[in-house]
Design a protein around this motif. Structure first.
Motif, PDB file in Angstrom:
ATOM      1  N   TYR A  11      -9.089   1.718  -7.697  1.00 26.57           N
ATOM      2  CA  TYR A  11      -8.870   2.923  -6.879  1.00 26.57           C
ATOM      3  C   TYR A  11      -7.415   2.982  -6.408  1.00 26.57           C
ATOM      4  O   TYR A  11      -6.774   4.055  -6.446  1.00 26.57           O
ATOM      5  N   VAL A  12      -6.888   1.835  -5.956  1.00 22.48           N
ATOM      6  CA  VAL A  12      -5.509   1.793  -5.468  1.00 22.48           C
ATOM      7  C   VAL A  12      -4.528   2.148  -6.583  1.00 22.48           C
ATOM      8  O   VAL A  12      -3.566   2.895  -6.370  1.00 22.48           O
ATOM      9  N   LYS A  13      -4.779   1.654  -7.789  1.00 24.47           N
ATOM     10  CA  LYS A  13      -3.903   1.954  -8.920  1.00 24.47           C
ATOM     11  C   LYS A  13      -3.936   3.444  -9.260  1.00 24.47           C
ATOM     12  O   LYS A  13      -2.905   4.046  -9.556  1.00 24.47           O
ATOM     13  N   ARG A  14      -5.132   4.041  -9.211  1.00 27.86           N
ATOM     14  CA  ARG A  14      -5.260   5.468  -9.552  1.00 27.86           C
ATOM     15  C   ARG A  14      -4.656   6.369  -8.478  1.00 27.86           C
ATOM     16  O   ARG A  14      -3.981   7.350  -8.779  1.00 27.86           O
ATOM     17  N   SER A  15      -4.924   6.041  -7.222  1.00 22.37           N
ATOM     18  CA  SER A  15      -4.522   6.919  -6.119  1.00 22.37           C
ATOM     19  C   SER A  15      -3.103   6.674  -5.629  1.00 22.37           C
ATOM     20  O   SER A  15      -2.482   7.567  -5.033  1.00 22.37           O
ATOM     21  N   GLY A  16      -2.608   5.444  -5.857  1.00 20.31           N
ATOM     22  CA  GLY A  16      -1.282   5.113  -5.328  1.00 20.31           C
ATOM     23  C   GLY A  16      -1.291   4.845  -3.842  1.00 20.31           C
ATOM     24  O   GLY A  16      -0.230   4.748  -3.216  1.00 20.31           O
ATOM     25  N   ARG A  17      -2.488   4.727  -3.253  1.00 16.50           N
ATOM     26  CA  ARG A  17      -2.602   4.467  -1.820  1.00 16.50           C
ATOM     27  C   ARG A  17      -3.227   3.091  -1.581  1.00 16.50           C
ATOM     28  O   ARG A  17      -4.118   2.669  -2.315  1.00 16.50           O
ATOM     29  N   SER A  18      -2.753   2.422  -0.536  1.00 12.91           N
ATOM     30  CA  SER A  18      -3.272   1.084  -0.248  1.00 12.91           C
ATOM     31  C   SER A  18      -4.696   1.171   0.296  1.00 12.91           C
ATOM     32  O   SER A  18      -5.123   2.219   0.789  1.00 12.91           O
ATOM     33  N   LYS A  19      -5.410   0.069   0.216  1.00 13.42           N
ATOM     34  CA  LYS A  19      -6.794   0.008   0.682  1.00 13.42           C
ATOM     35  C   LYS A  19      -6.988  -1.266   1.490  1.00 13.42           C
ATOM     36  O   LYS A  19      -6.643  -2.358   1.046  1.00 13.42           O
ATOM     37  N   LEU A  20      -7.555  -1.120   2.695  1.00 17.60           N
ATOM     38  CA  LEU A  20      -7.801  -2.259   3.571  1.00 17.60           C
ATOM     39  C   LEU A  20      -9.271  -2.650   3.475  1.00 17.60           C
ATOM     40  O   LEU A  20     -10.161  -1.842   3.760  1.00 17.60           O
ATOM     41  N   GLU A  60      -5.459 -11.102  13.003  1.00 15.34           N
ATOM     42  CA  GLU A  60      -5.372 -12.388  13.665  1.00 15.34           C
ATOM     43  C   GLU A  60      -6.738 -13.051  13.708  1.00 15.34           C
ATOM     44  O   GLU A  60      -7.763 -12.401  13.550  1.00 15.34           O
ATOM     45  N   GLY A  61      -6.750 -14.350  13.933  1.00  9.08           N
ATOM     46  CA  GLY A  61      -8.001 -15.071  14.056  1.00  9.08           C
ATOM     47  C   GLY A  61      -8.557 -15.502  12.714  1.00  9.08           C
ATOM     48  O   GLY A  61      -7.900 -15.406  11.669  1.00  9.08           O
ATOM     49  N   LEU A  62      -9.799 -15.963  12.738  1.00  8.79           N
ATOM     50  CA  LEU A  62     -10.428 -16.495  11.533  1.00  8.79           C
ATOM     51  C   LEU A  62     -10.740 -15.399  10.525  1.00  8.79           C
ATOM     52  O   LEU A  62     -10.529 -15.555   9.323  1.00  8.79           O
ATOM     53  N   TYR A  63     -11.247 -14.260  11.001  1.00  4.35           N
ATOM     54  CA  TYR A  63     -11.641 -13.171  10.107  1.00  4.35           C
ATOM     55  C   TYR A  63     -10.523 -12.127  10.041  1.00  4.35           C
ATOM     56  O   TYR A  63     -10.309 -11.373  10.981  1.00  4.35           O
ATOM     57  N   LYS A  64      -9.810 -12.117   8.913  1.00  4.93           N
ATOM     58  CA  LYS A  64      -8.728 -11.161   8.698  1.00  4.93           C
ATOM     59  C   LYS A  64      -9.114 -10.205   7.578  1.00  4.93           C
ATOM     60  O   LYS A  64     -10.122 -10.395   6.900  1.00  4.93           O
ATOM     61  N   GLN A  65      -8.298  -9.180   7.396  1.00  2.00           N
ATOM     62  CA  GLN A  65      -8.539  -8.201   6.336  1.00  2.00           C
ATOM     63  C   GLN A  65      -7.496  -8.332   5.243  1.00  2.00           C
ATOM     64  O   GLN A  65      -6.335  -8.677   5.520  1.00  2.00           O
ATOM     65  N   VAL A  66      -7.900  -8.068   4.022  1.00  2.00           N
ATOM     66  CA  VAL A  66      -6.977  -8.065   2.893  1.00  2.00           C
ATOM     67  C   VAL A  66      -6.612  -6.620   2.570  1.00  2.00           C
ATOM     68  O   VAL A  66      -7.495  -5.776   2.417  1.00  2.00           O
ATOM     69  N   ARG A  67      -5.326  -6.361   2.481  1.00  2.00           N
ATOM     70  CA  ARG A  67      -4.858  -5.033   2.081  1.00  2.00           C
ATOM     71  C   ARG A  67      -4.412  -5.089   0.622  1.00  2.00           C
ATOM     72  O   ARG A  67      -3.607  -5.953   0.239  1.00  2.00           O
ATOM     73  N   ILE A  68      -4.949  -4.182  -0.181  1.00  2.00           N
ATOM     74  CA  ILE A  68      -4.552  -4.062  -1.580  1.00  2.00           C
ATOM     75  C   ILE A  68      -3.478  -2.983  -1.659  1.00  2.00           C
ATOM     76  O   ILE A  68      -3.709  -1.857  -1.208  1.00  2.00           O
ATOM     77  N   ILE A  69      -2.336  -3.328  -2.208  1.00  2.00           N
ATOM     78  CA  ILE A  69      -1.167  -2.448  -2.166  1.00  2.00           C
ATOM     79  C   ILE A  69      -0.759  -2.056  -3.588  1.00  2.00           C
ATOM     80  O   ILE A  69      -0.697  -2.910  -4.476  1.00  2.00           O
ATOM     81  N   PRO A  70      -0.468  -0.757  -3.814  1.00  2.00           N
ATOM     82  CA  PRO A  70       0.001  -0.355  -5.145  1.00  2.00           C
ATOM     83  C   PRO A  70       1.426  -0.841  -5.395  1.00  2.00           C
ATOM     84  O   PRO A  70       2.269  -0.823  -4.497  1.00  2.00           O
ATOM     85  N   VAL A  71       1.690  -1.281  -6.597  1.00  2.00           N
ATOM     86  CA  VAL A  71       3.034  -1.751  -6.968  1.00  2.00           C
ATOM     87  C   VAL A  71       3.443  -1.053  -8.255  1.00  2.00           C
ATOM     88  O   VAL A  71       2.707  -1.083  -9.246  1.00  2.00           O
ATOM     89  N   LYS A  72       4.615  -0.447  -8.241  1.00  2.05           N
ATOM     90  CA  LYS A  72       5.098   0.250  -9.446  1.00  2.05           C
ATOM     91  C   LYS A  72       5.713  -0.754 -10.406  1.00  2.05           C
ATOM     92  O   LYS A  72       6.372  -1.690  -9.988  1.00  2.05           O
TER      93      LYS A  72
END
Length: 226
Positions: free
Chosen positions: A176-185, A214-226
């Motif tokens: 989805y991130v590759k198609r849209s060009g928008r990051s996803k958290l 912060e803390g034990l439970y964090k989120q991963v952000r998927i970022i588009p890269v050209k």
């Protein structure tokens, strides 16, 4: 190679590790061993194990294998296994649930204990949080017997199914991130789950990943890269 560090939180422990070992972010893999919440009478802290050096990839792969071992009932062969197995049974029974626990795999210092109960869904909990808590307590207990031991607690093959679900979702969101060009958290995850995502998307072209929060439970952000 690995070394253990403590801090008031995961970030402080990791900062100590990078400073002492002269490492950068991409050169370390972190496993949270113990987390103690701060109370009125006790200081909170987090204990982490930092893997580094030329055998880093091998160490991380070895950790990732721990949940995917095939189930095969094994006899407890030493005090560590017998006492930890009894501890897990008694702990769950004192919680008020019937349980059958058995050792289903062992590899080096890693022992997998599979539990079966009429209340399995409760013991697993939402997103495996209850199972994680049981596993944490089992590891704290086992480390008092053998500090190099690692205990994996599973129930109805939840660990393997959950890992597969995390990887499938990460790949789907990356497309989805590759198609849209928008990051996803992605949703908050523990260090092991985040490492699964980073590893799964590491070789995918067009995206990059980073952990946020912060803390034990964090989120991963998927970022588009050209």
């Amino acid at each position: 190679m690995y070394k253990d560090f403590e801090g008031r939180n995961e970030e402080e422990a990791l900062s100590k590790a990078k400073e002492e070992l002269n490492l950068k972010d991409g050169e370390v893999y972190v496993e949270v061993l113990e987390e103690v919440k701060k109370t009125l009478f006790k200081k909170g802290y987090v204990k982490v194990r930092v893997y580094y050096g030329s055998d880093n990839e091998e160490n991380v792969e070895e950790i990732n294998e721990s949940y995917a071992e095939p189930d095969e009932e094994l006899e407890a062969e030493n005090d560590l296994e017998r006492k930890t197995l009894d501890f897990v049974k008694q702990m769950i029974e004192k919680m008020g649930y019937e349980v059958d626990a058995k050792i289903t795999s062992r590899k080096d210092n890693k022992i997998k204990i599979s539990i079966d109960s009429p209340s399995s869904s409760i013991l697993i909990g939402r997103k495996g949080r209850n199972l994680d808590a049981i596993q944490l307590l089992a590891n704290i207990y086992a480390c008092n017997i053998d500090e190099d031991s690692k205990i994996v607690i599973d129930c109805e093959s939840y660990r393997l199914r959950h890992e597969e679900q995390i990887v499938r979702n990460a790949l789907r969101q990356a497309e989805y991130v590759k198609r849209s060009g928008r990051s996803k958290l992605l949703e908050p995850m523990n260090p092991f789950e985040r490492r699964l995502v980073h590893t799964a998307l590491n070789e995918m072209e067009g995206v990059d990943t980073k952990s946020e929060g912060e803390g034990l439970y964090k989120q991963v952000r998927i970022i588009p890269v050209k």
